[in-house]
Design an enzyme around this catalytic site. Structure first.
Site: not given
Ligand code: URA
Length: 417
Positions: A82, A161, A168, A183, A187
């Protein structure tokens, strides 16, 4: 329980219990807690922070808000990656085939871009025919057959999320280390991989602007990984200058192919080798040095490039049909000197104004437009040299891209007899 009492408690810097988080966040998903109440709670969290226990509790609530992908039907070690998002970040397109070509399974669910950084899914959609939405069965089949998959995140994965991030994004509450950690990690854990590599981007063109915050986020995500017995490694990488030389969807896919074909040696190459080496080191339980040798060999012998083409074809893409806009504008230097900086934020704003990004989720992307950097940091330029090339379909550009380049005039060397 009452949402106002929960907001008050967080505003007063007190720790919330798991039941209180459950009441607030699951209530928000069920629309029992209103947007304005959740915004207020998010802002209180942004300002007053969260304890580790609160972060673990909220991560668990996020994960359980949807489905957890069961990858037990996929043989071998599954390593996911990620990135927190950066300008010109096409690393997933490069790393996944490298790592998969070395026998490690790479299940990668990606997002679309919003704001200044493009998403991997948008880049892949530059390829005509490429299918980004896969069923769980299709994903598992592809992983077993070719060792990698890149697809869009399903709606059933961490729906909380999605709902919270949308809020957000429009309430100035993205920038909170605990909320970012919750967040990302919810995931990643719900995506079912055994091991996770996270590339934390740090700098002007990134969400995280300074090294201290990057370190805080890194340590917190590793601690969340420990709770779920997942090995998590984090790299902190520079995002003050764009990654590579292309910004814009099809341009970035083309650059990824060039790199896998062994034709690129720049900051993008270095970062991809670093990330891939860490993933291979985790996947095979070998040292970084040995993993690095394997990664470089996979680029040199074109195994990674073959894997990329195999993956694109598998998901229906016709790479030879991908197009980049034929309208080009070369931007010339008005100064003579040494390029000491290229501002990632300005480059991304210009690329977005050409149509390569979105400001709202409904915006339609123009995949063929973007910016190609003809000059790099460390290059010297003369007046009239091309600094960069804009690929456009419509010009509606309020930004002066020459401002992205810092050019320091150099003193002329005096001839001595
Ligand atoms: N990437 C994400 O998946 N979530 C966040 O809150 C910030 C960056």
């Amino acid at each position: 329980m009452n949402i106002i009492d929960i907001i008050d408690k967080k505003r007063n810097k007190e720790e919330l219990t798991k039941e209180e988080y459950e009441f607030a966040f699951s209530g928000f998903l069920k629309k029992e807690v209103k947007d304005y109440q959740m915004s207020s709670l998010l802002m209180a969290i942004c300002i007053n922070g969260m304890s580790d226990q609160e972060v673990f509790d909220l991560t668990d609530i996020f994960i359980k808000s949807g489905e957890v992908l069961d990858l037990s039907g996929v043989e071998g070690v599954k390593v996911d990656k990620h990135s927190t998002g950066g300008v010109g970040d096409k690393t997933t397109l490069i790393i996944a085939p490298i790592v998969a070509s070395l026998g490690i399974k790479v299940p990668k669910m990606s997002g679309r871009g919003l704001g200044l950084t493009g998403g991997t899914i948008d880049k892949l959609e530059s390829i005509p025919g490429f299918k980004v939405a896969l069923t769980k069965e299709e994903l598992i089949k592809e992983l077993n057959e070719i060792g990698m998959v890149i697809c869009s995140q399903t709606d059933s994965l961490v729906p909380l999320d999605k709902a919270v991030y949308a809020l957000r994004d429009v309430t100035g509450t993205v920038n909170s280390i605990p909320l970012i950690a919750v967040s990302i990690m919810s995931k990643k854990i719900a995506s079912g991989a055994d091991k996770i590599l996270i590339d934390i981007k740090c700098g002007d063109g990134a969400l995280i602007k300074d090294e201290r915050s990057a370190k805080e986020l890194k340590d917190l995500m590793i601690r969340i990984g420990n709770v779920y017995e997942k090995e998590v490694r984090c790299l902190v990488s520079d995002m003050n200058v764009p990654l590579g030389v292309c910004v814009g969807n099809a341009l970035e896919v083309a650059e990824a192919v060039e790199l896998l074909d062994g034709k690129v040696r720049n900051n993008l190459y270095d970062l991809c080798v670093d990330i891939a080496s860490n993933m291979v080191s985790m996947g095979k339980n070998i040292s970084i040095i040995d993993a690095r040798d394997e990664v470089i060999e996979a680029i040199n012998n074109k195994k990674a490039l073959e894997k990329f083409y195999q993956f694109v074809t598998y998901q229906g893409g016709r790479i030879d049909d991908m197009t980049i806009s034929e309208n080009k504008m070369e931007i010339k230097s008005t100064k003579k000197g040494l390029i000491t900086d290229i501002n990632a934020l300005i480059v991304s704003k210009v690329s977005n104004s050409l149509g390569s990004g979105r400001s709202t989720i409904e915006d339609v992307i123009d995949h063929g437009v973007g910016v190609f950097l003809n000059k790099q940091i460390g290059d010297t330029v003369n007046v009239g040299d091309t600094l960069c090339t804009l690929y456009y379909n419509q010009v509606d550009n309020n930004f002066n891209i020459t401002e992205a380049f810092t050019i320091e005039e150099q003193e002329e060397k005096k001839e001595t007899n």
